[in-house]
Design a protein around this motif. Structure first.
Motif, mmCIF file in Angstrom:
data_model
loop_
_atom_site.group_PDB
_atom_site.id
_atom_site.type_symbol
_atom_site.label_atom_id
_atom_site.label_comp_id
_atom_site.label_asym_id
_atom_site.label_seq_id
_atom_site.Cartn_x
_atom_site.Cartn_y
_atom_site.Cartn_z
ATOM 1 N N ILE A 101 21.782 25.433 -5.419
ATOM 2 C CA ILE A 101 20.777 25.073 -4.419
ATOM 3 C C ILE A 101 19.367 25.006 -5.012
ATOM 4 O O ILE A 101 18.630 24.065 -4.726
ATOM 5 N N PRO A 102 18.959 25.949 -5.879
ATOM 6 C CA PRO A 102 17.613 25.832 -6.465
ATOM 7 C C PRO A 102 17.434 24.587 -7.332
ATOM 8 O O PRO A 102 16.324 24.108 -7.513
ATOM 9 N N ILE A 103 18.526 24.031 -7.835
ATOM 10 C CA ILE A 103 18.445 22.811 -8.638
ATOM 11 C C ILE A 103 18.393 21.588 -7.739
ATOM 12 O O ILE A 103 17.635 20.647 -7.970
ATOM 13 N N ILE A 104 19.201 21.590 -6.669
ATOM 14 C CA ILE A 104 19.288 20.436 -5.769
ATOM 15 C C ILE A 104 18.113 20.385 -4.803
ATOM 16 O O ILE A 104 17.642 19.303 -4.448
ATOM 17 N N GLY A 105 17.606 21.541 -4.386
ATOM 18 C CA GLY A 105 16.516 21.599 -3.413
ATOM 19 C C GLY A 105 15.314 20.732 -3.740
ATOM 20 O O GLY A 105 14.814 20.004 -2.866
ATOM 21 N N PRO A 106 14.830 20.727 -4.980
ATOM 22 C CA PRO A 106 13.655 19.906 -5.309
ATOM 23 C C PRO A 106 13.907 18.394 -5.247
ATOM 24 O O PRO A 106 12.961 17.608 -5.262
ATOM 25 N N ILE A 107 15.157 17.972 -5.156
ATOM 26 C CA ILE A 107 15.454 16.545 -5.056
ATOM 27 C C ILE A 107 15.049 16.005 -3.679
ATOM 28 O O ILE A 107 14.665 14.841 -3.546
ATOM 29 N N THR A 108 15.103 16.856 -2.660
ATOM 30 C CA THR A 108 14.809 16.427 -1.295
ATOM 31 C C THR A 108 13.405 15.821 -1.165
ATOM 32 O O THR A 108 13.262 14.700 -0.666
ATOM 33 N N PRO A 109 12.349 16.511 -1.605
ATOM 34 C CA PRO A 109 11.020 15.895 -1.472
ATOM 35 C C PRO A 109 10.856 14.646 -2.330
ATOM 36 O O PRO A 109 10.086 13.744 -1.974
ATOM 37 N N LEU A 110 11.594 14.551 -3.437
ATOM 38 C CA LEU A 110 11.560 13.335 -4.234
ATOM 39 C C LEU A 110 12.095 12.158 -3.411
ATOM 40 O O LEU A 110 11.529 11.060 -3.431
ATOM 41 N N GLY A 111 13.161 12.412 -2.645
ATOM 42 C CA GLY A 111 13.673 11.386 -1.732
ATOM 43 C C GLY A 111 12.638 10.998 -0.701
ATOM 44 O O GLY A 111 12.494 9.820 -0.355
ATOM 45 N N GLY A 112 11.886 11.983 -0.209
ATOM 46 C CA GLY A 112 10.812 11.699 0.739
ATOM 47 C C GLY A 112 9.744 10.805 0.132
ATOM 48 O O GLY A 112 9.212 9.911 0.806
ATOM 49 N N LEU A 113 9.446 11.015 -1.137
ATOM 50 C CA LEU A 113 8.476 10.146 -1.814
ATOM 51 C C LEU A 113 8.998 8.714 -1.914
ATOM 52 O O LEU A 113 8.227 7.753 -1.769
ATOM 53 N N PHE A 114 10.293 8.549 -2.137
ATOM 54 C CA PHE A 114 10.870 7.202 -2.149
ATOM 55 C C PHE A 114 10.767 6.553 -0.775
ATOM 56 O O PHE A 114 10.508 5.346 -0.670
ATOM 57 N N PHE A 115 10.989 7.337 0.293
ATOM 58 C CA PHE A 115 10.817 6.788 1.640
ATOM 59 C C PHE A 115 9.381 6.297 1.838
ATOM 60 O O PHE A 115 9.157 5.188 2.332
ATOM 61 N N ILE A 116 8.430 7.121 1.455
ATOM 62 C CA ILE A 116 7.014 6.738 1.593
ATOM 63 C C ILE A 116 6.732 5.482 0.781
ATOM 64 O O ILE A 116 6.082 4.546 1.266
ATOM 65 N N ALA A 117 7.240 5.432 -0.447
ATOM 66 C CA ALA A 117 7.031 4.259 -1.300
ATOM 67 C C ALA A 117 7.623 3.009 -0.652
ATOM 68 O O ALA A 117 7.033 1.922 -0.727
ATOM 69 N N GLY A 118 8.768 3.156 -0.003
ATOM 70 C CA GLY A 118 9.376 2.019 0.685
ATOM 71 C C GLY A 118 8.489 1.479 1.783
ATOM 72 O O GLY A 118 8.297 0.259 1.916
ATOM 73 N N TRP A 119 7.938 2.375 2.573
ATOM 74 C CA TRP A 119 7.042 1.940 3.667
ATOM 75 C C TRP A 119 5.767 1.313 3.110
ATOM 76 O O TRP A 119 5.277 0.309 3.636
#
Length: 130
Positions: A101-119
């Motif tokens: 979980i500590p390794i996978i957890g930081p991937i979530t906000p990176l996905g959020g940055l991709f969402f923002i970049a898409g918009w």
């Protein structure tokens, strides 16, 4: 229209419904309410961005170009990283394995940055045409 993106969105939409049904009918027996909420957040963001990919595919006819294509790609990558990481965290908790979980957890906000970049890319595509 950009048929490839719309087809991708259709498949991702079907997957969203399957994962949502799994969460509602099966997963809730394995995890606590807080963990189920994490999973449902992934489902919601996936569906929102499936709709965004469909919109991008339709808008592409009026606003073609690399910015609009980048928008669709960023939305898809955001789904993979944001929602995918939340699903992975949920399943790790269901298996009572919290070591990754500590390794996978930081991937979530990176996905959020991709969402923002898409918009942002979608907005740029529309403004550049004006």
């Amino acid at each position: 229209m950009h048929r490839g993106f719309i087809a991708t969105a259709a498949w991702l939409g079907a997957l969203t419904v399957i994962l949502g049904a799994f969460g509602a009918h099966t997963l809730k027996q394995w995890v606590d309410a807080d963990t189920l909420n994490v999973y449902e957040t992934g489902i919601h963001y996936q569906m929102f961005h499936v709709l965004a990919i469909i919109a991008m595919g339709v808008l592409y006819k009026s606003f073609p170009g690399r910015w609009m294509r980048a928008s669709g790609r960023f939305f898809a990558i955001g789904i993979l990283f944001f929602s995918g990481s939340l699903y992975a965290i949920t399943f790790l908790k269901a298996m009572h394995n919290s070591t990754l979980i500590p390794i996978i957890g930081p991937i979530t906000p990176l996905g959020g940055l991709f969402f923002i970049a898409g918009w942002v890319c979608m907005a740029i595509a529309i403004h550049r045409k004006s």
